[in-house]
Design a protein around this motif. Structure first.
Motif, PDB file in Angstrom:
ATOM      1  N   ASP A   1       0.838  -1.192   0.000  1.00  0.00           N
ATOM      2  CA  ASP A   1       0.000   0.000   0.000  1.00  0.00           C
ATOM      3  C   ASP A   1       0.880   1.252   0.000  1.00  0.00           C
ATOM      4  OD1 ASP A   1      -1.766   2.146   0.758  1.00  0.00           O
ATOM      5  OD2 ASP A   1      -3.159   0.661   1.552  1.00  0.00           O
ATOM      6  N   GLU A   2       0.752   2.057  -1.054  1.00  0.00           N
ATOM      7  CA  GLU A   2       1.591   3.246  -1.191  1.00  0.00           C
ATOM      8  C   GLU A   2       1.383   4.238  -0.042  1.00  0.00           C
ATOM      9  OE1 GLU A   2       4.033   3.919  -3.222  1.00  0.00           O
ATOM     10  OE2 GLU A   2       3.823   2.005  -4.261  1.00  0.00           O
ATOM     11  N   GLU A   3       0.178   4.269   0.498  1.00  0.00           N
ATOM     12  CA  GLU A   3      -0.106   5.199   1.593  1.00  0.00           C
ATOM     13  C   GLU A   3       0.709   4.847   2.833  1.00  0.00           C
ATOM     14  OE1 GLU A   3      -3.911   7.044   4.076  1.00  0.00           O
ATOM     15  OE2 GLU A   3      -4.251   5.639   2.428  1.00  0.00           O
ATOM     16  N   PHE A   4       0.901   3.547   3.055  1.00  0.00           N
ATOM     17  CA  PHE A   4       1.722   3.139   4.194  1.00  0.00           C
ATOM     18  C   PHE A   4       3.149   3.652   4.048  1.00  0.00           C
ATOM     19  CE2 PHE A   4       4.961   0.140   5.716  1.00  0.00           C
ATOM     20  CZ  PHE A   4       4.761   0.259   7.084  1.00  0.00           C
ATOM     21  N   TRP A   5       3.739   3.412   2.885  1.00  0.00           N
ATOM     22  CA  TRP A   5       5.127   3.822   2.674  1.00  0.00           C
ATOM     23  C   TRP A   5       5.266   5.341   2.621  1.00  0.00           C
ATOM     24  CZ3 TRP A   5       8.446   0.254   3.759  1.00  0.00           C
ATOM     25  CH2 TRP A   5       8.083  -1.088   3.591  1.00  0.00           C
ATOM     26  N   ALA A   6       4.206   6.013   2.180  1.00  0.00           N
ATOM     27  CA  ALA A   6       4.239   7.481   2.169  1.00  0.00           C
ATOM     28  C   ALA A   6       4.324   8.021   3.592  1.00  0.00           C
ATOM     29  CB  ALA A   6       2.992   8.029   1.473  1.00  0.00           C
ATOM     30  N   GLY A   7       3.788   7.251   4.547  1.00  0.00           N
ATOM     31  CA  GLY A   7       3.836   7.674   5.942  1.00  0.00           C
ATOM     32  C   GLY A   7       5.245   7.715   6.500  1.00  0.00           C
ATOM     33  N   CYS A   8       6.174   7.061   5.807  1.00  0.00           N
ATOM     34  CA  CYS A   8       7.567   7.051   6.257  1.00  0.00           C
ATOM     35  C   CYS A   8       8.321   8.325   5.871  1.00  0.00           C
ATOM     36  CB  CYS A   8       8.304   5.838   5.667  1.00  0.00           C
ATOM     37  SG  CYS A   8       7.727   4.242   6.270  1.00  0.00           S
ATOM     38  N   LYS A   9       7.694   9.184   5.072  1.00  0.00           N
ATOM     39  CA  LYS A   9       8.384  10.379   4.595  1.00  0.00           C
ATOM     40  C   LYS A   9       8.843  11.299   5.722  1.00  0.00           C
ATOM     41  CE  LYS A   9       6.285  10.632  -0.006  1.00  0.00           C
ATOM     42  NZ  LYS A   9       5.426  11.410  -0.922  1.00  0.00           N
ATOM     43  N   SER A  10       8.114  11.282   6.837  1.00  0.00           N
ATOM     44  CA  SER A  10       8.488  12.156   7.949  1.00  0.00           C
ATOM     45  C   SER A  10       9.514  11.507   8.863  1.00  0.00           C
ATOM     46  CB  SER A  10       7.241  12.538   8.755  1.00  0.00           C
ATOM     47  OG  SER A  10       6.585  11.387   9.253  1.00  0.00           O
ATOM     48  N   CYS A  11       9.882  10.265   8.566  1.00  0.00           N
ATOM     49  CA  CYS A  11      10.893   9.572   9.362  1.00  0.00           C
ATOM     50  C   CYS A  11      12.277  10.088   8.990  1.00  0.00           C
ATOM     51  CB  CYS A  11      10.808   8.066   9.124  1.00  0.00           C
ATOM     52  SG  CYS A  11      12.118   7.116   9.939  1.00  0.00           S
ATOM     53  N   VAL A  12      13.165  10.194   9.973  1.00  0.00           N
ATOM     54  CA  VAL A  12      14.515  10.700   9.707  1.00  0.00           C
ATOM     55  C   VAL A  12      15.319   9.757   8.821  1.00  0.00           C
ATOM     56  CG1 VAL A  12      14.611  12.005  11.861  1.00  0.00           C
ATOM     57  CG2 VAL A  12      15.431   9.639  11.827  1.00  0.00           C
ATOM     58  N   ASN A  13      14.865   8.516   8.689  1.00  0.00           N
ATOM     59  CA  ASN A  13      15.590   7.530   7.887  1.00  0.00           C
ATOM     60  C   ASN A  13      14.963   7.289   6.518  1.00  0.00           C
ATOM     61  OD1 ASN A  13      17.533   6.930   9.958  1.00  0.00           O
ATOM     62  ND2 ASN A  13      15.919   5.800  11.011  1.00  0.00           N
ATOM     63  N   TYR A  14      14.092   8.192   6.087  1.00  0.00           N
ATOM     64  CA  TYR A  14      13.388   7.982   4.822  1.00  0.00           C
ATOM     65  C   TYR A  14      14.357   7.870   3.642  1.00  0.00           C
ATOM     66  CZ  TYR A  14       9.999   8.593   1.048  1.00  0.00           C
ATOM     67  OH  TYR A  14       9.230   8.415  -0.081  1.00  0.00           O
ATOM     68  N   ASP A  15      15.443   8.651   3.644  1.00  0.00           N
ATOM     69  CA  ASP A  15      16.415   8.585   2.557  1.00  0.00           C
ATOM     70  C   ASP A  15      17.053   7.199   2.475  1.00  0.00           C
ATOM     71  OD1 ASP A  15      15.930  11.142   1.775  1.00  0.00           O
ATOM     72  OD2 ASP A  15      17.696  12.013   2.744  1.00  0.00           O
ATOM     73  N   ILE A  16      17.266   6.588   3.643  1.00  0.00           N
ATOM     74  CA  ILE A  16      17.831   5.236   3.668  1.00  0.00           C
ATOM     75  C   ILE A  16      16.859   4.258   3.019  1.00  0.00           C
ATOM     76  CG2 ILE A  16      18.561   3.317   5.150  1.00  0.00           C
ATOM     77  CD1 ILE A  16      19.495   5.381   7.185  1.00  0.00           C
ATOM     78  N   LEU A  17      15.602   4.348   3.416  1.00  0.00           N
ATOM     79  CA  LEU A  17      14.563   3.463   2.876  1.00  0.00           C
ATOM     80  C   LEU A  17      14.503   3.541   1.362  1.00  0.00           C
ATOM     81  CD1 LEU A  17      12.052   1.598   3.426  1.00  0.00           C
ATOM     82  CD2 LEU A  17      10.690   3.702   3.422  1.00  0.00           C
ATOM     83  N   MET A  18      14.503   4.758   0.821  1.00  0.00           N
ATOM     84  CA  MET A  18      14.375   4.933  -0.622  1.00  0.00           C
ATOM     85  C   MET A  18      15.654   4.522  -1.352  1.00  0.00           C
ATOM     86  SD  MET A  18      11.326   5.670  -0.739  1.00  0.00           S
ATOM     87  CE  MET A  18      11.213   5.875  -2.525  1.00  0.00           C
ATOM     88  N   SER A  19      16.802   4.739  -0.732  1.00  0.00           N
ATOM     89  CA  SER A  19      18.054   4.338  -1.372  1.00  0.00           C
ATOM     90  C   SER A  19      18.146   2.823  -1.504  1.00  0.00           C
ATOM     91  CB  SER A  19      19.257   4.854  -0.564  1.00  0.00           C
ATOM     92  OG  SER A  19      19.465   4.074   0.599  1.00  0.00           O
ATOM     93  N   LYS A  20      17.440   2.103  -0.631  1.00  0.00           N
ATOM     94  CA  LYS A  20      17.408   0.643  -0.678  1.00  0.00           C
ATOM     95  C   LYS A  20      16.188   0.130  -1.430  1.00  0.00           C
ATOM     96  CE  LYS A  20      20.296  -1.090   0.968  1.00  0.00           C
ATOM     97  NZ  LYS A  20      21.680  -1.262   0.450  1.00  0.00           N
ATOM     98  N   GLU A  21      15.527   1.044  -2.175  1.00  0.00           N
ATOM     99  CA  GLU A  21      14.355   0.695  -2.992  1.00  0.00           C
ATOM    100  C   GLU A  21      13.260   0.023  -2.159  1.00  0.00           C
ATOM    101  OE1 GLU A  21      16.089  -1.669  -6.090  1.00  0.00           O
ATOM    102  OE2 GLU A  21      16.707   0.091  -7.233  1.00  0.00           O
TER     103      GLU A  21
END
Length: 236
Positions: A146-166
Motif C-alpha cells: 500500500d503506497e499510503e503506508f510507505w508514504a507515511g515514512c516520509k516524515s521519518c529521519v531515515n526515509y532517505d535510507i529506505l528509498m536508497s534501498k528501494e
C-alpha cells in the motif's frame, strides 16, 4: 514506578483525547533521542484513533499518562500494523510496554481476525515482545504494498535510507504475524532466543553501515551503494 499495579492498560476512548499532544510530543522526542525515526503523527491523528476504538492507552489510577499504541489497516484490511508504541520516560523498564503490545495485539485480532499483523522496529526489546506474540522477522517484500503506508515514512529521519534501498531495507526490522501460520508463540519465541545474538548484531550493523553511507553522502553529495558485510548477517 514502584507501584506498577496502579497502571491500567485499556482501549482508549473519547475521554482520552486530551493526552494526544503529550503522546505525539513524546513520540518525536524519543525518536530524536534514539537517532532513528518513526513516521510522525499529529495530535489530531492520534485522537482520531482513540475515537475509532483503534488505540490502547496506559494510565495510572490518578490519570497520569503512561503509554500508548494504535492500529492502522492497509490493503483493504488484509494487513494491520500496531504502530506508535511509546511509553513515558518515567515508566520505562517497568514491563508496561509489553502489556500495551499484548493488548493492542489482542484488539487487532478482535477487529481484524483474518488480517496479517506487522510491525517495524529498531529495538531488540520490541522484537522479543513481538516474538512472544507469534511474530517472525520477515523481508519488507512480505509487508503491505500500500503506497499510503510507505508514504507515511516520509516524515521519518531515515526515509532517505529506505528509498536508497528501494524500500527493501532500512534501519527498522520487519516482523509479521500471519493468522494462517501454524507456528505457535512458544516456537517463535524459542526461535528468537536462538537467533538473538544474530539479530543484535544485525541491528548494530544496520546502524553502522547505513550511518556511514549517509555520512559519505553528506560529505560528497553523491549517493553510494552499501558494500559492507551487513548483508552477510541478514537472517532472511
Amino acid at each position: 514506578m514502584d507501584n506498577q499495579q496502579e497502571i491500567i492498560v485499556r482501549v482508549a476512548h473519547h475521554l482520552d483525547t486530551h493526552y494526544a499532544l503529550r503522546i505525539t510530543d513524546e513520540m518525536e522526542s524519543s525518536a530524536k533521542a534514539r537517532g532513528t525515526g518513526i513516521a510522525k503523527r499529529s495530535p489530531e491523528y492520534v485522537a482520531a484513533k482513540m475515537l475509532e476504538g483503534k488505540a490502547v492507552i496506559a494510565v495510572t489510577t490518578t490519570g497520569q499518562w503512561v503509554g500508548f499504541c494504535y492500529i492502522e489497516e492497509w490493503s483493504h484490511g488484509k494487513f494491520v500494523a500496531n504502530s506508535g508504541l511509546i511509553v513515558a520516560p518515567e515508566f520505562r523498564k517497568t514491563g508496561v510496554a509489553k502489556k500495551i503490545k499484548q493488548r493492542i495485539f489482542q484488539l487487532s485480532r478482535e477487529k481484524y481476525p483474518e488480517a496479517k499483523i506487522f510491525g517495524l522496529t529498531t529495538g531488540l526489546a520490541v522484537m522479543k515482545i513481538n516474538s512472544e506474540l507469534g511474530y517472525e522477522p520477515v523481508t519488507y517484500s512480505e509487508l503491505t504494498d500500500d503506497e499510503e503506508f510507505w508514504a507515511g515514512c516520509k516524515s521519518c529521519v531515515n526515509y532517505d535510507i529506505l528509498m536508497s534501498k528501494e524500500r527493501k531495507n532500512c534501519m527498522c526490522t520487519a516482523m509479521l504475524f500471519d493468522p494462517k501460520d501454524k507456528h505457535e508463540p512458544k516456537e517463535t519465541t524459542a526461535n528468537f532466543e536462538k537467533k538473538r545474538k544474530v539479530y543484535e548484531r544485525l541491528l548494530r550493523l544496520k546502524q553502522l553501515s547505513f550511518g556511514k553511507i549517509f555520512k559519505r553522502k553528506e560529505t560528497n553529495g553523491n549517493p553510494t551503494k552499501n558494500k559492507s558485510l551487513f548483508h552477510a548477517f541478514l537472517p532472511f
